[in-house]
Enzyme design. Structure first.
Site, PDB file in Angstrom:
ATOM      1  N   GLY A  10       0.826  -1.198   0.000  1.00 49.91           N
ATOM      2  CA  GLY A  10       0.000   0.000   0.000  1.00 49.91           C
ATOM      3  C   GLY A  10       0.861   1.249   0.000  1.00 49.91           C
ATOM      4  O   GLY A  10       1.969   1.249   0.549  1.00 49.91           O
ATOM      5  N   SER A  11       0.372   2.294  -0.646  1.00 52.26           N
ATOM      6  CA  SER A  11       1.184   3.504  -0.839  1.00 52.26           C
ATOM      7  C   SER A  11       0.303   4.730  -1.019  1.00 52.26           C
ATOM      8  O   SER A  11       0.608   5.602  -1.823  1.00 52.26           O
ATOM      9  CB  SER A  11       2.043   3.320  -2.084  1.00 52.26           C
ATOM     10  OG  SER A  11       1.179   2.984  -3.171  1.00 52.26           O
ATOM     11  N   TRP A  14      -1.344   7.530   3.955  1.00 51.50           N
ATOM     12  CA  TRP A  14      -0.682   6.986   5.147  1.00 51.50           C
ATOM     13  C   TRP A  14       0.445   6.038   4.741  1.00 51.50           C
ATOM     14  O   TRP A  14       1.519   6.040   5.336  1.00 51.50           O
ATOM     15  CB  TRP A  14      -1.716   6.291   6.030  1.00 51.50           C
ATOM     16  CG  TRP A  14      -1.259   5.755   7.365  1.00 51.50           C
ATOM     17  CD1 TRP A  14      -1.667   4.597   7.933  1.00 51.50           C
ATOM     18  CD2 TRP A  14      -0.372   6.362   8.329  1.00 51.50           C
ATOM     19  NE1 TRP A  14      -1.100   4.431   9.172  1.00 51.50           N
ATOM     20  CE2 TRP A  14      -0.295   5.500   9.440  1.00 51.50           C
ATOM     21  CE3 TRP A  14       0.364   7.541   8.349  1.00 51.50           C
ATOM     22  CZ2 TRP A  14       0.498   5.783  10.565  1.00 51.50           C
ATOM     23  CZ3 TRP A  14       1.159   7.818   9.465  1.00 51.50           C
ATOM     24  CH2 TRP A  14       1.221   6.951  10.551  1.00 51.50           C
ATOM     25  N   LYS A 206     -13.466   4.685  15.399  1.00 43.86           N
ATOM     26  CA  LYS A 206     -13.346   6.143  15.511  1.00 43.86           C
ATOM     27  C   LYS A 206     -13.606   6.842  14.181  1.00 43.86           C
ATOM     28  O   LYS A 206     -13.966   8.019  14.153  1.00 43.86           O
ATOM     29  CB  LYS A 206     -11.992   6.530  16.128  1.00 43.86           C
ATOM     30  CG  LYS A 206     -10.774   6.159  15.282  1.00 43.86           C
ATOM     31  CD  LYS A 206     -10.395   7.203  14.276  1.00 43.86           C
ATOM     32  CE  LYS A 206      -9.458   6.660  13.220  1.00 43.86           C
ATOM     33  NZ  LYS A 206      -9.149   7.641  12.167  1.00 43.86           N
TER      34      LYS A 206
END
Ligand code: NAD
Ligand code: 13P
Length: 350
Positions: A10-11, A14, A206
Site C-alpha cells: 500500500g502507498s 498513510w 473512531k
C-alpha cells in the site's frame, strides 16, 4: 541473526508517510534490516507517467503525499507478489475494501513464518459471514501471525515530523523489540501492547465518530457539541468492542489508538471533512469523495455500514443511535439536521 526484509503493501496517504519512516529506520539499522524495502503501488498513470516510475525517480508520491521525500531505498513496484516475495515483515496499509483481494493474490508467495502488521482501520464485511477484523483476514488468508499499528496519526502531520504517539499491538512479545525498531523515531513515539483486537476495533470505530464531528461542524454548532459527539461516540465504541470482541479490556481506549485517535480524527480527519460536506451538499458521498479527496478514500461510511449490518443482524440497532444515525445520514435516509436530536435523546442520558 539473519537480516529482516521488510515490504509495504500500500502507498496511499498513510502508506507513503509510513514509507518515509520505515525507509529511514531500515537504512539506519543495517545490522537488523535489509536495506531494500519494496512497496506495492496500485499502478496509475499521472500526466502520462506511471506512478511507480515517478516514485522511483523523484522519491515522492506526488499524488497521495506531495512535497514529502521518501528515502531512495524504498522501491515502488506495481506487482504485489513481487513486493511480498521473501519479506519477513509485511506492512499492510491499504483502504480496507481492498485487503481481501490483495491477500488472495499474495497467498502463494508469502514466506512461511513471516510477520504481518496491519495499519488498516476498518472491518471486512462478507456476505453471509458478517464482519471480521482485518488482522484476522490477513492472518487466515496468509497463515501468518498478524500485529497492528493504530494511533492519532494524521498522515500529513506525521510526514511533517510533528510529534505524535502510536500504539502497536502484537500477541507475541518476541516481536515487540523489532517492531519498535522499525517504527520509532524522535517524532513518532511507539508503545507496544498485546491486545491486537482491541487496538484494531478502536482504529475502525473512531472513523465513524469522525463523521459525526463533521456533521456538527456542518450544522454550525460549536466545540461543546463536538465534545458531546466524542463522549457519546466513545461510549458506543466501548460498548460495541465489549460485545463484538467479548472483552472487558478498556485499557486500549486510553492508549493513542483510543481516545487520542478519536480526538485527532474528530478535529483534523478526512472523515470529519466528509461529515461537514454531507450537511452542506446533497451530493452522493462517492462524488464528494472524488471532489474532496481526489483519489484518497473516506473509510468512515463503509465502516458505518459494516457496523450497521452487524447491529441489525444482532438486533441491537436501538442501543447504538449515534452509529446508526451516522450510517443513515451517509446513505441520505436521514436528514443531517436530525443529528442533534439523536445526541439529545441518547440512552447514555437516561
Ligand atoms: P488513501 O486514502 O490515500 O487511499 C488511496 C490508496 O488506495 C492509493 O494508494 C490507491 O492507489 C489505492 N487503491 C485504489 N484502488 C485500489 C485497489 N483496487 N487495490 C489496491 N489499492 C487501491 O490510503 P491511506 O490514507 O494510505 O489509508 C490506508 C489505511 O490507513 C486506511 O485504513 C486508513 O484508515 C488508514 N490510516 C490513514 C491515515 C491517514 O491520515 N491517511 C492515518 C492512519 C491510518
Ligand atoms: P481520517 O481517515 O479521518 O483522515 O483519519 C486518519 C487517521 O486515522 C488518523 O489517525
Amino acid at each position: 541473526a539473519a537480516l529482516k526484509r521488510v515490504c509495504l503493501i500500500g502507498s496511499g496517504n498513510w502508506g507513503s508517510a509510513i514509507a518515509k519512516i520505515v525507509g529511514l529506520n531500515v537504512m539506519n539499522q543495517p545490522d537488523v534490516f535489509e536495506k531494500e524495502v519494496l512497496m506495492y503501488v496500485y499502478e496509475e498513470i499521472i500526466d502520462g507517467a506511471k506512478l511507480t516510475d515517478i516514485i522511483n525517480l523523484e522519491h515522492e508520491n506526488v499524488k497521495y503525499l506531495p512535497d514529502i521525500k521518501i528515502s531512495p531505498n524504498v522501491i515502488a513496484v506495481p506487482d504485489v507478489v513481487q513486493a511480498c516475495t521473501n519479506a519477513d515483515i509485511l506492512i499492510f496499509v491499504l483502504p480496507h475494501q481492498f485487503v481481501k483481494e490483495t491477500c488472495e493474490k499474495m497467498a502463494s508467495a508469502v514466506k512461511p513464518g513471516a510477520l504481518g502488521l496491519s495499519l488498516i482501520k476498518g472491518f471486512v464485511l462478507t456476505e453471509g459471514e458478517g464482519i471480521q477484523l482485518v488482522s484476522n483476514i490477513i492472518k487466515n488468508t496468509l497463515d501468518i501471525e498478524t500485529a497492528v499499528l493504530m494511533g492519532a496519526n494524521l498522515a500529513t502531520e506525521v510526514a511533517s515530523e510533528m510529534f505524535c504517539e502510536t500504539t502497536i499491538a502484537c500477541h507475541n512479545p518476541e516481536y515487540h523489540g523489532i517492531l519498535s525498531k522499525l517504527f520509532q523515531t524522535p517524532y513518532f513515539r511507539v508503545k507496544v501492547i498485546e491486545n491486537v483486537a482491541g487496538v484494531e476495533a478502536c482504529g475502525a470505530l473512531k472513523n465513524v465518530v469522525g463523521i459525526g464531528a463533521g456533521i456538527v461542524d456542518g450544522l454550525g454548532f460549536g466545540d461543546n457539541t463536538k465534545a458531546a459527539v466524542i463522549r457519546l461516540g466513545l461510549m458506543e465504541m466501548m460498548k460495541f468492542t465489549k460485545v463484538f470482541l467479548e472483552s472487558d479490556d478498556i485499557s486500549v481506549f486510553f492508549e493513542s489508538c483510543g481516545i487520542a485517535d478519536l480526538v485527532a480524527t474528530c478535529h483534523g480527519g478526512r472523515n470529519r471533512l466528509l461529515g461537514e460536506a454531507v450537511v452542506k451538499s446533497m451530493k452522493d458521498i462517492r462524488l464528494l469523495e472524488k471532489e474532496i479527496l481526489r483519489g484518497q478514500s473516506f473509510q468512515g461510511p463503509l465502516i458505518a455500514k459494516e457496523i450497521y449490518t452487524y447491529l441489525k443482524d444482532h438486533d441491537m440497532l436501538d442501543q447504538y443511535p449515534l452509529f446508526v444515525a451516522i450510517h443513515r445520514i451517509c446513505t441520505r435516509e436521514v436528514d443531517p439536521r436530525n443529528f442533534i436530536e439523536c445526541l439529545r435523546e441518547h440512552p447514555e442520558h437516561m
